[in-house]
Write a protein that holds these residues in place. Structure first.
Motif, PDB file in Angstrom:
ATOM      1  N   ARG A  44       0.839  -1.212   0.000  1.00 15.85           N
ATOM      2  CA  ARG A  44       0.000   0.000   0.000  1.00 15.85           C
ATOM      3  C   ARG A  44       0.868   1.253   0.000  1.00 15.85           C
ATOM      4  O   ARG A  44       0.595   2.203  -0.731  1.00 15.85           O
ATOM      5  N   THR A  45       1.933   1.251   0.795  1.00 14.29           N
ATOM      6  CA  THR A  45       2.840   2.400   0.829  1.00 14.29           C
ATOM      7  C   THR A  45       3.448   2.641  -0.546  1.00 14.29           C
ATOM      8  O   THR A  45       3.518   3.783  -1.005  1.00 14.29           O
ATOM      9  N   ALA A  46       3.868   1.581  -1.216  1.00 10.89           N
ATOM     10  CA  ALA A  46       4.455   1.706  -2.554  1.00 10.89           C
ATOM     11  C   ALA A  46       3.447   2.283  -3.541  1.00 10.89           C
ATOM     12  O   ALA A  46       3.781   3.156  -4.352  1.00 10.89           O
ATOM     13  N   LEU A  47       2.196   1.822  -3.475  1.00 12.83           N
ATOM     14  CA  LEU A  47       1.157   2.301  -4.392  1.00 12.83           C
ATOM     15  C   LEU A  47       0.814   3.763  -4.132  1.00 12.83           C
ATOM     16  O   LEU A  47       0.683   4.557  -5.068  1.00 12.83           O
ATOM     17  N   VAL A  48       0.681   4.132  -2.880  1.00 16.25           N
ATOM     18  CA  VAL A  48       0.337   5.511  -2.529  1.00 16.25           C
ATOM     19  C   VAL A  48       1.465   6.449  -2.929  1.00 16.25           C
ATOM     20  O   VAL A  48       1.225   7.508  -3.522  1.00 16.25           O
ATOM     21  N   ARG A  49       2.693   6.072  -2.636  1.00 18.65           N
ATOM     22  CA  ARG A  49       3.822   6.945  -2.983  1.00 18.65           C
ATOM     23  C   ARG A  49       3.962   7.104  -4.487  1.00 18.65           C
ATOM     24  O   ARG A  49       4.229   8.209  -4.972  1.00 18.65           O
ATOM     25  N   GLN A  69      12.501   6.058  -8.672  1.00 19.56           N
ATOM     26  CA  GLN A  69      12.594   4.789  -7.949  1.00 19.56           C
ATOM     27  C   GLN A  69      11.267   4.465  -7.256  1.00 19.56           C
ATOM     28  O   GLN A  69      10.825   3.317  -7.253  1.00 19.56           O
ATOM     29  N   LEU A  70      10.632   5.479  -6.686  1.00 14.61           N
ATOM     30  CA  LEU A  70       9.328   5.274  -6.036  1.00 14.61           C
ATOM     31  C   LEU A  70       8.281   4.847  -7.057  1.00 14.61           C
ATOM     32  O   LEU A  70       7.466   3.960  -6.790  1.00 14.61           O
ATOM     33  N   LEU A  71       8.301   5.480  -8.234  1.00 15.50           N
ATOM     34  CA  LEU A  71       7.352   5.126  -9.290  1.00 15.50           C
ATOM     35  C   LEU A  71       7.598   3.697  -9.765  1.00 15.50           C
ATOM     36  O   LEU A  71       6.655   2.915  -9.922  1.00 15.50           O
ATOM     37  N   LEU A  72       8.853   3.344  -9.970  1.00 10.30           N
ATOM     38  CA  LEU A  72       9.200   1.994 -10.402  1.00 10.30           C
ATOM     39  C   LEU A  72       8.744   0.956  -9.381  1.00 10.30           C
ATOM     40  O   LEU A  72       8.196  -0.091  -9.738  1.00 10.30           O
ATOM     41  N   HIS A  73       8.939   1.259  -8.107  1.00 13.66           N
ATOM     42  CA  HIS A  73       8.506   0.336  -7.049  1.00 13.66           C
ATOM     43  C   HIS A  73       6.978   0.170  -7.067  1.00 13.66           C
ATOM     44  O   HIS A  73       6.459  -0.941  -6.906  1.00 13.66           O
ATOM     45  N   GLY A  74       6.257   1.266  -7.291  1.00 11.50           N
ATOM     46  CA  GLY A  74       4.800   1.196  -7.379  1.00 11.50           C
ATOM     47  C   GLY A  74       4.325   0.381  -8.568  1.00 11.50           C
ATOM     48  O   GLY A  74       3.398  -0.431  -8.457  1.00 11.50           O
ATOM     49  N   VAL A  75       4.972   0.568  -9.716  1.00 13.01           N
ATOM     50  CA  VAL A  75       4.614  -0.194 -10.920  1.00 13.01           C
ATOM     51  C   VAL A  75       4.907  -1.677 -10.709  1.00 13.01           C
ATOM     52  O   VAL A  75       4.098  -2.540 -11.066  1.00 13.01           O
TER      53      VAL A  75
END
Length: 83
Positions: A44-49, A69-75
């Motif tokens: 959830r943290t990865a998706l929200v960020r 990096q945050l976007l890549l982690h969310g994807v």
């Protein structure tokens, strides 16, 4: 492309999300996924960020975090959960 996905996805948010992930429409997929509550805290943290990075790109840079990096982690989280 988004219109085709939404026309085809008159079902649940999860069904629409799976279609958006398949179509690699990350912005729209994150728009839906960041609201989901029943995912593990780390996911959830990865998706929200990732969603926030798309909407407020300078914020996480100011905090010393790498927005890409945050976007890549969310994807990657989207792909893991609904890909």
């Amino acid at each position: 492309m988004y219109e085709q996905v939404m026309d085809a996805g008159k079902g649940t948010k999860t069904e629409r999300l799976k279609q958006l992930v398949k179509a690699e429409d990350w912005k729209q997929a994150l728009q839906i996924a960041h609201t989901f509550r029943r995912v593990e805290k780390e996911d959830r943290t990865a998706l929200v960020r990732a969603h926030e990075v798309l909407n407020f790109p300078g914020f996480y840079s100011q905090l010393g975090m790498d927005p890409q990096q945050l976007l890549l982690h969310g994807v990657n989280t989207l792909k893991k959960l609904w890909g």
